[in-house]
Structures are given as structure tokens and as C-alpha cells.
Design a protein around this motif. Structure first.
Motif, PDB file in Angstrom:
ATOM      1  N   GLY A  16       2.410   1.777  -0.220  1.00 23.76           N
ATOM      2  CA  GLY A  16       3.384   2.592  -0.922  1.00 23.76           C
ATOM      3  C   GLY A  16       2.866   3.135  -2.226  1.00 23.76           C
ATOM      4  O   GLY A  16       3.618   3.593  -3.075  1.00 23.76           O
ATOM      5  N   ARG A  18       1.706   1.399  -4.536  1.00 16.88           N
ATOM      6  CA  ARG A  18       2.122   0.512  -5.617  1.00 16.88           C
ATOM      7  C   ARG A  18       1.559  -0.900  -5.425  1.00 16.88           C
ATOM      8  O   ARG A  18       2.061  -1.852  -6.000  1.00 16.88           O
ATOM      9  N   ARG A 270      14.394   8.586  -3.481  1.00 17.57           N
ATOM     10  CA  ARG A 270      13.095   8.428  -4.119  1.00 17.57           C
ATOM     11  C   ARG A 270      12.221   7.452  -3.338  1.00 17.57           C
ATOM     12  O   ARG A 270      11.009   7.678  -3.157  1.00 17.57           O
ATOM     13  N   GLU A 274       8.584   8.200  -1.541  1.00 10.21           N
ATOM     14  CA  GLU A 274       7.373   7.419  -1.781  1.00 10.21           C
ATOM     15  C   GLU A 274       6.810   6.861  -0.477  1.00 10.21           C
ATOM     16  O   GLU A 274       5.586   6.821  -0.294  1.00 10.21           O
ATOM     17  N   GLU A 277       4.981   9.662   1.270  1.00  9.41           N
ATOM     18  CA  GLU A 277       3.688   9.925   0.642  1.00  9.41           C
ATOM     19  C   GLU A 277       2.674   8.853   1.023  1.00  9.41           C
ATOM     20  O   GLU A 277       1.506   9.162   1.305  1.00  9.41           O
ATOM     21  N   TYR A 278       3.110   7.596   1.033  1.00  8.17           N
ATOM     22  CA  TYR A 278       2.237   6.495   1.433  1.00  8.17           C
ATOM     23  C   TYR A 278       1.814   6.643   2.886  1.00  8.17           C
ATOM     24  O   TYR A 278       0.632   6.452   3.236  1.00  8.17           O
TER      25      TYR A 278
END
Length: 439
Positions: A16, A18, A270, A274, A277-278
Motif C-alpha cells: 500500500g 506504506r 482515500r 491508495e 495505486e499500490y
């Protein structure tokens, strides 16, 4: 070939974008952003508890707490939740499907097939099939609001979409709207009052030309302008003097609910962004490791194993995204729209109350004939009482539905996350094993 001489390989992206800090439901891992962010935004002050949708009690005073006897398992919570007013037999079934695109010299629009099956005696047939466009659904909603101003009419999806989010005539947009329209009609069909509305019956049964003819029989422009003028005049006069405490509490509840559900909607979108995108970033890594294995014979098997594990992670992430888009995002956004509808219903109730208050004041000031005003006041008192009773009954029903929908949505997301992290950790462990084979 020596390890130092190998070409440097690509670095795996953190989950992700993160790292592993977004994992939830796994020992030693921190909660997901949806859970942590929700906890942050829902704690506005020391006196407020979490979002009231998680309460099983439908009363305003006790809706903010978890029951200590509530089952721990999310699935068991759903199984134990029952509607008190749930009908035993359903006699009206509606399906919205088969979207078709229509292109004319003036406009482009989509129509949907609406299939109705019923055993009700007021219908001439047991099955109907008609085609309806979005404007027809808007007409039905306006007629329901006109006939039942203080009932909670289910929301329709917005007519327009935000630029850059999704194309208006894309397959994704059309399917999302079809599901929302299907839910709209079935919520009306399940409502104890709205389901017997005559305009609803006409919507389900009339052919296109018949519906068009019926639409022209509605109130004229002057009548609609008169209603608007009365509403504006009511708002100018200020707040309602004799509003019952219950409706003041409802208004306060909805202001808080509206703020929290809008924040939750933004957080959910949101997180979905994300995750997408991941997912897109991770899709690029599998082929890279496959190509790299072709030039590194000594570690080819390990590199192919990494590529295979990345592909499994991609599939797991794709399933998780599908779960969010099907189970969570539509439910939260529907209640964003519901919050706007409920605020409108409360305003219409206040408008009726305000009309009564103004007549009472005029009578007290002896500005008009007492007999005439006494008769009008009697009619308005009956109207206010009907409006209050209708809203109170619908309010309890709406809260039950909302609490059930929220529990169900978050339970499905939790179950989906558990499956995702099980697959994710298995794939990550396999990647580590493959990486150890490099050395």
C-alpha cells in the motif's frame, strides 16, 4: 557467478506504499488507516462517543454505546440482528437490469429494464416489464416527496459525477448506477406506506408513452412556485417556536451524523485510491522479476518464485479492492445522501409547524376573523400531528436499517480483510524464502 557480480534487482514496494503498518487483524500489526482514521475523526470531543450507527439500541439517548453482551464475532452480530417490523411475506419483487444506451440528435442517455413480479390484487397482471431512464426515477422521487413530505424517501444516485473520477457512460458508472436504482426501488417496495403509492404503481406498470402522459398531469409552474415561496417565507420568519423536543434531538443527531458520515466517506475513498495505486505499482514488479530470471541462471528459480508470489499478492489486493467497492463505498455514500434527505424532511416538518404557529399568533393578535382562523388552525393541527407521527415512525425504521446496513458492510469488509492478510502473509513469507535462496 559471484553474488557481487549480479545485476541489482528491483526492490519490492511496501504494501500500500506504506510498508506493513497498514495491516490489521494480524498479531503484532497496527490497524488499517480506515480503522485508525475513523477512530480519530469520530472522537470530536470528550463527550462524544463513536459513530452511533454501531449501536443496536434505536433510542437517541442510548444509541452511543456497545452492548456488553454483544457477540464478539461480526458474523454472529449479523445473525442475531432482527427487524421488529420485518414482514413475513413479500408480495412485490423488482429488478433493475439490462442497461441500454440511446443516442439521439439532442442527447445521449441510458435506459434500464424494470421487471416487476407481484401477487397484489390491485395490479392487473402478475408481471410487468418496462424501460425507464434516470429522469423517470427523479420524477418518481419528486412525486413521493410531494405526497409524503415527512416520510424518508430513499436517495437516488447523483445525476452527475465528479470530473476525473469516472466517465459518465463507462461500464463501471452504468453498473454502479444500476445497482443504486435497483436498491432505490426495492427500498420503496419494502416501505409500509410508499409501496402503495399510486405514482409508484404507475412507474412500475405504465408504458413509456403512458408515463409521459401521466407526468404532464402534475402540478403547474405556479403551484410549484407557490410552494417555494411558502418555504422561503417560513425560513425568513426564523426558527420554530413550539418544536417538540424529540425533533430538536433528531436535528442535532442528524447534524452530527452528517458530519461523521461525510468524513468516513472521504476516508473510505482515500483508502480505495491508495489500494488502487499500490495494486498498479505491484503489477509492474512481477514481469520485472520474470525477465530478470532469464539473465540469472543461478537464481532463476528464486526469481520466478518471487514473481509468482507478487502475482498472488496482486490477486489478493484486487479481491480486497472489489470488496471495498461493492460492500463499503456504496453503503457509506448512500447514507451521505440519506443525511441530506433527512435534513430536508425535518425542514419540511418545521415548515408545517411554522404555518400553524403563524396562524395561532395571528388569532392571538386578533388580526383576522376568529371563526375562519379557528377552522384553519384545526386543520393545521391535524396536519402537524400527521406529519409528526409519520416522521417518528419512519425515523425508527430508518435507524434500524442504517444500523443493520453499517454493521453488515463493516462485517463484510472485516472478513474480506482477514482473508486478504492471510493470503498476503503467506505470499510475503514465500517471497522471503525465495530471497534467502539468493545467498
Amino acid at each position: 557467478m559471484e553474488a557481487e557480480g549480479r545485476a541489482p534487482g528491483p526492490t519490492l514496494p511496501p504494501a500500500g506504499g506504506r510498508g506493513l503498518e497498514h495491516l490489521a487483524g494480524v498479531p503484532g500489526a497496527t490497524p488499517t488507516p480506515l480503522l485508525t482514521a475513523s477512530a480519530e475523526v469520530l472522537e470530536f470531543d470528550d463527550e462524544e462517543d463513536d459513530l452511533e450507527v454501531f449501536s443496536k439500541d434505536t433510542s437517541l439517548a442510548e444509541a452511543n454505546s456497545f452492548s456488553p453482551s454483544m457477540p464478539i464475532s461480526p458474523s454472529s452480530m449479523i445473525n442475531q440482528y432482527k427487524f421488529e417490523d420485518e414482514p413475513e411475506l413479500k408480495d412485490l419483487f423488482i429488478t433493475v437490469d439490462d442497461p441500454e444506451s440511446h443516442i439521439t440528435a439532442i442527447e445521449t442517455f441510458i435506459t434500464y429494464r424494470v421487471v416487476t413480479k407481484t401477487s397484489r390484487g390491485e395490479f392487473d397482471s402478475c408481471e410487468y416489464e418496462v424501460r425507464r431512464r434516470y429522469q423517470d426515477f427523479l420524477w418518481l422521487k419528486s412525486k413521493l416527496e410531494e405526497a409524503h413530505p415527512t416520510l424518508i424517501i430513499p436517495p437516488l444516485p447523483e445525476k452527475f459525477v465528479m470530473k476525473g473520477m469516472v466517465e459518465r457512460f463507462s461500464d463501471e458508472f452504468i453498473e454502479t448506477r444500476r445497482k443504486a436504482l435497483h436498491k432505490f426501488l426495492n427500498r420503496i417496495a419494502d416501505h409500509p406506506t410508499l409501496t402503495f403509492n399510486e405514482d409508484f404503481k404507475i412507474f412500475l406498470t405504465a408504458q413509456a408513452w403512458e408515463l409521459s402522459s401521466h407526468k404532464k398531469q402534475g402540478p403547474g409552474l405556479l403551484s410549484r412556485m407557490g410552494q417555494t415561496v411558502r418555504a422561503v417565507a417560513s425560513s425568513v420568519r426564523g426558527g420554530v417556536k413550539n418544536r417538540p423536543e424529540m425533533f430538536t434531538e433528531m436535528n442535532d443527531y442528524m447534524e452530527t451524523f452528517s458530519h461523521k458520515i461525510n468524513v468516513l466517506d472521504k476516508i473510505a475513498h482515500r483508502i480505495y485510491k491508495e489500494e488502487r495505486e499500490y495494486f498498479n505499482e505491484m503489477k509492474e514488479y512481477g514481469p520485472i522479476y520474470t525477465l530478470w530470471s532469464a539473465s540469472e541462471e543461478d537464481i532463476a528459480d528464486s526469481l520466478k518464485g518471487v514473481a509468482s508470489c507478487i502475482d498472488k499478492c496482486c490477486k489478493a489486493t484486487e479481491k480486497r479492492m472489489a470488496g471495498l467497492s461493492e460492500n463499503l463505498l456504496p453503503v457509506i455514500h448512500e447514507y451521505v445522501l440519506y443525511s441530506e434527505i433527512l435534513m430536508g424532511v425535518l425542514k419540511r416538518r418545521d415548515q408545517i409547524q411554522s404555518e400553524l404557529d403563524s396562524k395561532v399568533d395571528a388569532l392571538a393578535n386578533k388580526k383576522a376573523d376568529k371563526d375562519l382562523f379557528s377552522e384553519e388552525i384545526g386543520k393545521l393541527e391535524d396536519k402537524v400531528e400527521c406529519a409528526n407521527n409519520a416522521l417518528k415512525a419512519d425515523w425508527d425504521r430508518w435507524k434500524q436499517n442504517m444500523q443493520y446496513d453499517m454493521r453488515s458492510a463493516f462485517t463484510k469488509v472485516s472478513d474480506n480483510n482477514l482473508r486478504y492478510y492471510e493470503e498476503f502473509y503467506r505470499s510475503r513469507s514465500a517471497i522471503l524464502i525465495c530471497v534467502c535462496g539468493f545467498f
